[in-house]
Write a protein that holds these residues in place. Sequence first.
Motif, short mmCIF file in Angstrom:
data_model
loop_
_atom_site.label_atom_id
_atom_site.label_comp_id
_atom_site.label_asym_id
_atom_site.label_seq_id
_atom_site.Cartn_x
_atom_site.Cartn_y
_atom_site.Cartn_z
N HIS A 97 5.39 3.08 -4.14
CA HIS A 97 4.54 3.15 -2.95
C HIS A 97 5.32 3.60 -1.72
CE1 HIS A 97 1.18 0.25 -4.50
NE2 HIS A 97 1.20 1.41 -5.13
N ALA B 170 -0.36 9.21 -4.60
CA ALA B 170 -1.48 8.34 -4.21
C ALA B 170 -2.63 9.17 -3.67
CB ALA B 170 -1.01 7.34 -3.15
N THR C 215 6.49 -1.03 -8.58
CA THR C 215 5.39 -0.36 -7.89
C THR C 215 5.65 -0.28 -6.40
OG1 THR C 215 3.85 -1.20 -9.56
CG2 THR C 215 2.90 -0.41 -7.51
N THR D 284 1.60 3.59 -12.80
CA THR D 284 0.96 2.85 -13.89
C THR D 284 2.03 2.51 -14.90
OG1 THR D 284 -1.13 4.05 -13.58
CG2 THR D 284 -0.82 2.89 -15.67
N GLN E 239 0.85 -1.19 0.00
CA GLN E 239 0.00 0.00 0.00
C GLN E 239 0.89 1.24 0.00
OE1 GLN E 239 -3.32 -0.06 -0.27
NE2 GLN E 239 -3.21 -2.28 -0.39
N PRO E 240 0.46 2.30 -0.70
CA PRO E 240 1.27 3.51 -0.74
C PRO E 240 1.48 4.10 0.65
CG PRO E 240 -0.46 3.57 -2.40
CD PRO E 240 -0.75 2.41 -1.51
N TYR F 50 3.59 7.27 -3.92
CA TYR F 50 3.11 7.46 -5.28
C TYR F 50 2.44 6.19 -5.82
CZ TYR F 50 5.70 11.85 -5.72
OH TYR F 50 6.15 13.13 -5.55
N GLU F 51 1.48 6.41 -6.71
CA GLU F 51 0.91 5.32 -7.49
C GLU F 51 1.64 5.27 -8.82
OE1 GLU F 51 -1.08 3.06 -6.71
OE2 GLU F 51 -2.45 3.72 -5.13
#
Length: 275
Positions: free
Chosen positions: A47, A69, A43, A54, A5-6, A51-52
């Motif tokens: 996190h 995030a 990723t 893609t 989780q971020p 940050y998120e």
Amino acid sequence: MLQTQPGSLRDVDPEQLLDFLLRFATMQTSVGVQTSRIVVNTTRIAHAYGYELTIMMFQRNITMTLMPASGNTSPTCPNTSCVHPTTGMMRHRHRPLNFFLNAELSRLSWYTYDNHPSLDELEERFQTIIDTKPVNRWLILFLISLANMAFCLLFGGDLGSAGFVFLGTLCGFFVRQELNARHAYPYLVVCVSAFVASFVVGLGAKFGLETYPEIALGTSVLYLIPGVPFINGMMDLLDGFMLNGVSRLMTAVMIVISITVGLSCTLMMLNLSLL
């Protein structure tokens, strides 16, 4: 697979972080990591800084979009109205398969998530990993030749056949090392290496020095079999990364075709028939 989780947004330059993530991801690709693991590891680092991420990955390049995030804000941007995504693209690197780097890069992602180092420290640790000296090329050459000889004996070959397999693999893999050092076309490297290895073994068959020439010729090119691309391609398909999976499987098929061409040239030049 464990999903992270971020964390809280760190005061880092998103462009600098994105540049690191692009290099981190392409390095994983080059050392033989499957797509799902690349996505999870990269990723996880994003996190760690709040940050998120893609990721859009193809065979030749990778594109990333970095975004704070949901609920996270920066000290320089206390509200979400000034938040905007940062996007970048980078071509994949070309390096030999390296399972040590594979494991160390994954370990670095967990270290980052657990300890939240500064970007400077993260860069330093990353550089230390990729600067690790490779295993001595002559030791690799000897061990792979020894392994192919062992396969020949395992599949029922005699000592004479095994000896020629050792010599053929030694010559073929040496040629492969030299061509790779000169950045030759990859499929040509495989084709020439298969030809050299099988030709040495074929000479032993031509002069009747091998009891089982079909076993010797078959095992002389085993070091070229693209096991990692086949495995990663199937894993990508099962994980839903269809484009990557198909492209990796096609790469593996092209390598097998190159091996076949090199082996066929030996059979035609020496007028050998194993049927």
